[in-house]
Design a protein around this motif. Structure first.
Motif, PDB file in Angstrom:
ATOM      1  N   LYS A 695       0.573  -0.728   0.557  1.00 47.31           N
ATOM      2  CA  LYS A 695      -0.079  -0.189  -0.279  1.00 47.31           C
ATOM      3  C   LYS A 695       0.974   0.974   0.310  1.00 47.31           C
ATOM      4  O   LYS A 695       0.891   2.044  -0.871  1.00 47.31           O
ATOM      5  CB  LYS A 695      -0.752  -0.094   1.191  1.00 47.31           C
ATOM      6  CG  LYS A 695      -1.393   1.280   1.154  1.00 47.31           C
ATOM      7  CD  LYS A 695      -3.243   0.721  -0.163  1.00 47.31           C
ATOM      8  CE  LYS A 695      -3.625   2.133   0.158  1.00 47.31           C
ATOM      9  NZ  LYS A 695      -4.605   2.079  -0.926  1.00 47.31           N
ATOM     10  N   SER A 696       1.781   1.615   1.223  1.00 44.92           N
ATOM     11  CA  SER A 696       2.516   2.497   1.383  1.00 44.92           C
ATOM     12  C   SER A 696       4.303   2.232   2.266  1.00 44.92           C
ATOM     13  O   SER A 696       3.365   2.362   3.116  1.00 44.92           O
ATOM     14  CB  SER A 696       2.130   3.447   1.203  1.00 44.92           C
ATOM     15  OG  SER A 696       3.068   4.977   1.383  1.00 44.92           O
ATOM     16  N   LYS A 697       5.223   2.713   1.799  1.00 45.85           N
ATOM     17  CA  LYS A 697       5.500   3.169   2.548  1.00 45.85           C
ATOM     18  C   LYS A 697       4.923   4.145   3.898  1.00 45.85           C
ATOM     19  O   LYS A 697       4.651   4.393   3.751  1.00 45.85           O
ATOM     20  CB  LYS A 697       6.898   3.233   2.260  1.00 45.85           C
ATOM     21  CG  LYS A 697       7.750   2.419   1.363  1.00 45.85           C
ATOM     22  CD  LYS A 697       9.518   2.409   0.959  1.00 45.85           C
ATOM     23  CE  LYS A 697       9.764   1.820   0.383  1.00 45.85           C
ATOM     24  NZ  LYS A 697      10.909   1.415   0.246  1.00 45.85           N
ATOM     25  N   PRO A 698       5.580   4.428   5.247  1.00 43.06           N
ATOM     26  CA  PRO A 698       5.586   5.077   6.001  1.00 43.06           C
ATOM     27  C   PRO A 698       5.710   6.798   5.268  1.00 43.06           C
ATOM     28  O   PRO A 698       6.744   6.773   4.901  1.00 43.06           O
ATOM     29  CB  PRO A 698       7.180   4.676   7.428  1.00 43.06           C
ATOM     30  CG  PRO A 698       7.062   3.233   6.920  1.00 43.06           C
ATOM     31  CD  PRO A 698       7.004   2.950   5.913  1.00 43.06           C
ATOM     32  N   LEU A 699       5.244   7.770   5.353  1.00 43.92           N
ATOM     33  CA  LEU A 699       4.968   9.128   4.748  1.00 43.92           C
ATOM     34  C   LEU A 699       5.400  10.469   5.727  1.00 43.92           C
ATOM     35  O   LEU A 699       4.866  10.234   6.915  1.00 43.92           O
ATOM     36  CB  LEU A 699       3.823   9.155   3.817  1.00 43.92           C
ATOM     37  CG  LEU A 699       3.943   8.253   3.209  1.00 43.92           C
ATOM     38  CD1 LEU A 699       2.673   7.901   1.607  1.00 43.92           C
ATOM     39  CD2 LEU A 699       4.840   7.809   1.852  1.00 43.92           C
ATOM     40  N   PRO A 700       5.759  10.577   5.772  1.00 48.58           N
ATOM     41  CA  PRO A 700       5.752  12.300   6.138  1.00 48.58           C
ATOM     42  C   PRO A 700       4.038  12.319   6.130  1.00 48.58           C
ATOM     43  O   PRO A 700       3.807  12.495   5.125  1.00 48.58           O
ATOM     44  CB  PRO A 700       6.478  13.349   5.152  1.00 48.58           C
ATOM     45  CG  PRO A 700       7.600  12.493   4.957  1.00 48.58           C
ATOM     46  CD  PRO A 700       6.965  11.353   4.427  1.00 48.58           C
ATOM     47  N   ALA A 701       3.799  13.288   7.184  1.00 46.33           N
ATOM     48  CA  ALA A 701       2.493  13.342   7.877  1.00 46.33           C
ATOM     49  C   ALA A 701       1.592  14.322   6.621  1.00 46.33           C
ATOM     50  O   ALA A 701       1.008  13.893   5.293  1.00 46.33           O
ATOM     51  CB  ALA A 701       1.961  14.791   8.907  1.00 46.33           C
ATOM     52  N   LYS A 702       2.410  15.085   5.181  1.00 42.45           N
ATOM     53  CA  LYS A 702       1.680  15.766   4.211  1.00 42.45           C
ATOM     54  C   LYS A 702       1.364  14.614   3.568  1.00 42.45           C
ATOM     55  O   LYS A 702       0.606  14.843   2.566  1.00 42.45           O
ATOM     56  CB  LYS A 702       3.051  16.764   4.016  1.00 42.45           C
ATOM     57  CG  LYS A 702       2.852  18.006   4.253  1.00 42.45           C
ATOM     58  CD  LYS A 702       2.342  19.479   3.975  1.00 42.45           C
ATOM     59  CE  LYS A 702       1.522  20.025   4.742  1.00 42.45           C
ATOM     60  NZ  LYS A 702       1.358  20.704   6.449  1.00 42.45           N
ATOM     61  N   GLU A 703       2.811  14.146   2.664  1.00 37.48           N
ATOM     62  CA  GLU A 703       2.436  12.949   2.096  1.00 37.48           C
ATOM     63  C   GLU A 703       1.289  11.597   1.800  1.00 37.48           C
ATOM     64  O   GLU A 703       0.555  11.709   1.258  1.00 37.48           O
ATOM     65  CB  GLU A 703       3.610  12.233   1.496  1.00 37.48           C
ATOM     66  CG  GLU A 703       4.832  13.542   0.682  1.00 37.48           C
ATOM     67  CD  GLU A 703       6.366  12.101   0.525  1.00 37.48           C
ATOM     68  OE1 GLU A 703       6.237  11.663   0.228  1.00 37.48           O
ATOM     69  OE2 GLU A 703       7.044  13.245   0.731  1.00 37.48           O
ATOM     70  N   LYS A 706      -2.072  13.230   0.939  1.00 41.20           N
ATOM     71  CA  LYS A 706      -2.027  13.021  -0.018  1.00 41.20           C
ATOM     72  C   LYS A 706      -3.003  11.719  -0.143  1.00 41.20           C
ATOM     73  O   LYS A 706      -4.596  11.523  -0.598  1.00 41.20           O
ATOM     74  CB  LYS A 706      -1.203  13.175  -0.948  1.00 41.20           C
ATOM     75  CG  LYS A 706      -0.625  14.389  -1.050  1.00 41.20           C
ATOM     76  CD  LYS A 706       0.690  14.423  -1.931  1.00 41.20           C
ATOM     77  CE  LYS A 706       1.490  16.179  -1.812  1.00 41.20           C
ATOM     78  NZ  LYS A 706       2.269  16.045  -2.309  1.00 41.20           N
ATOM     79  N   LEU A 707      -2.962  10.727   0.156  1.00 43.80           N
ATOM     80  CA  LEU A 707      -3.256   9.555   0.546  1.00 43.80           C
ATOM     81  C   LEU A 707      -5.046   9.841   0.607  1.00 43.80           C
ATOM     82  O   LEU A 707      -5.475   8.859   0.422  1.00 43.80           O
ATOM     83  CB  LEU A 707      -2.445   7.773   1.196  1.00 43.80           C
ATOM     84  CG  LEU A 707      -1.174   7.625   0.429  1.00 43.80           C
ATOM     85  CD1 LEU A 707      -1.113   6.806   1.532  1.00 43.80           C
ATOM     86  CD2 LEU A 707      -1.487   7.468  -0.865  1.00 43.80           C
ATOM     87  N   LEU A 708      -5.016  10.201   2.202  1.00 39.96           N
ATOM     88  CA  LEU A 708      -6.322  10.149   2.548  1.00 39.96           C
ATOM     89  C   LEU A 708      -7.022  10.720   1.558  1.00 39.96           C
ATOM     90  O   LEU A 708      -8.069  10.515   1.168  1.00 39.96           O
ATOM     91  CB  LEU A 708      -6.806  10.669   3.925  1.00 39.96           C
ATOM     92  CG  LEU A 708      -5.733  10.771   4.948  1.00 39.96           C
ATOM     93  CD1 LEU A 708      -5.604  11.246   6.343  1.00 39.96           C
ATOM     94  CD2 LEU A 708      -5.962   8.827   5.588  1.00 39.96           C
TER      95      LEU A 708
END
Ligand code: C2E
Ligand code: MG
Ligand code: MG
Length: 713
Positions: A695-703, A706-708
């Motif tokens: 699904k995704s690697k851990p991301l910084p809050a901002k990125e 975007k998924l949300l």
């Protein structure tokens, strides 16, 4: 003979002097009593100084006056022992410390008498020694020669510079007399410092020549017969080659003295019991450091030998720690030897208290100690013990005179048999590791190998940086989505900590979390994580994203931090809802202090907070404890997911965990899901949630946001 007490050989009839007596008083007392030193006591009869023939020589060499007070010229570095000490112990100590006189005191440390080197010579019974040692083994060849024109002041000066007790007077290259410290001291009483005067006083004394080939036994016999303390050594053509004194004989003999006594005792068919007793006592003296009662260097070396053989045979790793007190010499110099000794005793008992009962602590000499840690599990264990040692030593030493002294130490560490495979290597490598520790700033330890040193140092470096991480704004939370299997939608996320250090760049959690755990820094860092996650959660709620955030909580926090309080405050401050916060703890956290943990988790649950068990399957999972804890989610450890669909056993475990979780009413999440095959298998088996790179690697809050957005919440 080894049972002779110091009191039986000390001069007890000589009245000690006071600080206000003059040098001349001291010289007179020495002359009248034919002794080589006088003791100075205070009003309570406690010895406070000593004035020796050698001190007299210094005064003459410096052309100082005989009327000086003793308080100005005496040596305050007094060495005293109780009257019931054994003479062998006493001699060994005296020799180690380089003194020539021992002040004998009673149990209240009051002056009783004095024992000089010569007294030992008379009582140690070496006339029984085998006649194997000759003059060559003992003689000093750096002799001081003078001629008849030399003044006594000049002789005194040269003697004290060259540290000689005697000067040989020569005429036409032939020795014609020997003048000693005592002769000069006596001459100086009436102030006539000409060599002629000295010669006339010495008239009664014969100068004795002895051939270089003579045995030491015969030498001592000759000294006795002629009543002298020194003989002039000549070769077969009667040319002068050196001087042999009582002091030299004593020094030479002493090294072989214990061997000799052991042999003598063995050869004599005395009663069995006394024999054993003597042997034991001798062994103790030979193996034990008399100040600290710790094993000495000799014993330690023998143990190292055994250790090497044993470590290789049993394939176990042991550590040898070489420890040295930093700047101990300065303390000795400024406070005196008895304070130095007191510190050594305090330190040695601290060391013994810290190590395990089976580990060995020895005093190698001076301020050098060594420790064997047998069969250690890991480097970390060694580091932990070593840190404890450094800490224990650095605590203030409360001395009997009321002073607090702070002393630090450096430690060199060698692994056996990894680094060193014999005793010589151990000593050598430990020394270089110790040297490294000292040059790296003292008060620290150093492993022998480069690699180990580097790693251990790196840990220290990380630690000191980590201490500043929060204030320097170097921490950040990344978020990794957790996806609901049935809908494919992100319902929650895990907050994962990232550290970007200005010096080291990005340091991964696998490295810094254990350091933070070890040092207790995890508590403040953990608190920061909880606050940050709640703050971020509230921001997302306000934007319409109602998701659960999971935070990792370490065993240390579970044990030592008031988690319910920390979390309540974070929730209050941020306005985030308790029911949207999930706490991830590992099985190992649950296993320690179980009762308290159960209570704490229930109080979290009472606030509405969710609980997940992280890395499930890698700890001591047992059904009974799963029932006792208020668990919401089981996170199957990534290692079981990795080999789906190839590893049948792992797949069976995954299925079992899913089934069990369902039966107990938990949700089950698969960690580290990367591939479609894994996802299909998990879905088919009824796993509720997954998290992973698919699904995704851990991301910084901002990125992550975007998924949300994309998901259209
Ligand atoms: P964890 O709690 O089990 O976190 C999951 C780890 O697996 C994370 O590593 C994550 O990035 C990684 N991961 C997730 N999905 C995949 C995948 O599909 N493939 C692979 N190869 N890896 C995946 P990370 O972020 O490096 O964290 C490592 C560990 O550090 C965490 O394991 C956790 O035990 C600890 N940690 C991280 N942040 C914190 C924190 O804030 N507090 C505490 N006490 N520990 C933390
Ligand atoms: Mg986790
Ligand atoms: Mg995990």
């Amino acid at each position: 003979m080894n049972n002779i007490k110091l009191s039986s050989i000390s001069h007890t009839l000589i009245t000690p002097l006071k600080q206000t007596n003059s040098v001349k008083d001291a010289l007179n007392s020495m002359k009248e009593n034919s002794i080589s030193s006088v003791i100075i006591v205070d009003d309570a009869d406690l010895p406070i100084g000593i004035f020796t023939e050698r001190d007299a020589i210094t005064i003459i060499a410096n052309e100082q006056k005989n009327s000086l007070y003793l308080s100005d010229v005496m040596s305050k570095d007094v060495f005293y022992l109780k009257e019931d000490s054994y003479i062998h112990d006493a001699y060994t100590l005296m020799e180690q410390k380089g003194f020539r006189h021992i002040i004998v005191v009673d149990e209240n440390n009051r002056y009783i008498g004095v024992v000089s080197e010569g007294d030992f010579l008379r009582h140690m019974g070496f006339e029984e020694l085998p006649a194997t040692k000759s003059i060559k083994d003992a003689m000093i060849d750096s002799i001081l020669t003078i001629n008849l024109n030399t003044s006594l002041t000049e002789v005194a000066l040269r003697m004290s510079k060259k540290k000689c007790d005697y000067a040989i007077i020569v005429e036409h290259n032939q020795p014609i007399g020997v003048i000693g410290e005592r002769d000069i001291a006596h001459c100086s009483i009436d102030g006539n410092l000409s060599l002629e005067n000295a010669m006339s006083i010495m008239k009664h004394q014969t100068m004795c020549l002895v051939n270089i080939e003579t045995s030491l036994q015969d030498v001592s016999q000759m000294m006795k017969e002629h009543g002298v303390h020194q003989l002039v050594v000549v070769n077969n053509t009667n040319a002068l080659i050196g001087l042999i004194t009582r002091h030299d004989i004593l020094k030479t003999i002493h090294s072989s003295y214990f061997d000799y006594l052991l042999k003598t005792i063995e050869s004599k068919s005395e009663k069995e019991q006394t024999l054993i007793k003597h042997k034991k006592e001798l062994k103790k003296i030979a193996n034990c450091d008399s100040l600290t009662n710790l094993p000495n260097r000799l014993f330690f070396k023998r143990e190292l030998k055994k250790l090497v053989t044993q470590s290789i045979k049993n394939q176990q790793i042991s550590a040898v720690l070489m420890l040295d007190l930093d700047r101990f010499k300065d303390i000795n110099d400024s406070y005196g030897h008895s304070i130095g000794d007191e510190i050594l005793s305090i330190i040695s008992s601290r060391l013994v208290d810290i190590v395990k009962v089976d580990d060995l602590v020895a005093r190698l000499g001076g301020d050098e100690f060594a420790i064997i840690l047998e069969d250690v599990d890991s480097k970390d264990e060694i580091v932990k013990i070593t840190n404890n040692i450094l800490l224990a030593i650095s605590k203030a030493c409360k001395l009997s005179n009321g002073i607090d002294i702070h002393i630090a130490s450096s430690i060199g560490i060698v692994l056996v048999p990894d680094d060193a495979k014999n005793v010589e290597e151990i000593f050598q490598y430990a020394d270089s590791a110790l040297y490294q520790a000292k040059s790296d700033g003292r008060g620290i330890y150093s492993f022998y190998t480069d690699e180990m040193t580097k790693k251990a140092m790196q840990k220290i470096a990380y630690e000191s940086e980590l201490r500043q991480a929060i204030t320097n704004n170097e921490l950040e939370l990344y978020y990794q989505p957790q996806v609901y299997m049935k809908t494919g939608k992100i319902v929650s996320c895990e907050a994962l900590l990232r550290w970007d250090n200005h010096k080291f760049g990005r340091v991964t959690p696998d490295i810094f979390i254990p350091i933070a755990e070890d040092t207790g820094l995890i508590n403040s860092i953990g608190e920061w994580v909880i606050n940050e996650a709640c703050t971020q959660g509230k921001i997302w709620v306000d934007k319409g994203y109602h998701l659960t955030i999971a935070v990792n909580v370490s065993p240390n926090q579970v044990r030592y931090q008031n988690l319910p309080l920390v979390i309540s405050e974070a929730l209050k401050k941020s306005g985030y809802s308790a029911s949207r916060l999930e706490v991830e703890i590992t099985e190992s956290s649950l296993m320690q202090r179980e009762e308290e943990v159960v209570e704490m988790l229930h109080s979290l649950r009472a606030k509405g907070i969710r609980l997940a068990i992280d890395d499930f399957g890698t700890g001591y999972s047992s059904l009974s404890y799963l029932k006792r804890f208020p668990i919401d989610v089981l996170k199957i450890d990534k290692s079981f997911i990795d080999d789906i669909p190839y590893e049948k056993d792992d797949m069976a475990i995954v299925v079992a965990i899913i089934e069990m979780g369902k039966a107990l009413g938990f949700e089950v999440l698969a960690e580290g899901t990367e591939h479609k095959e894994q996802l299909d298998f998990l879905e088919e088996r009824g796993c509720n949630l997954y998290q992973g790179y698919i699904k995704s690697k851990p991301l910084p809050a901002k990125e992550f946001e975007k998924l949300l957005e994309e998901q259209n919440f």
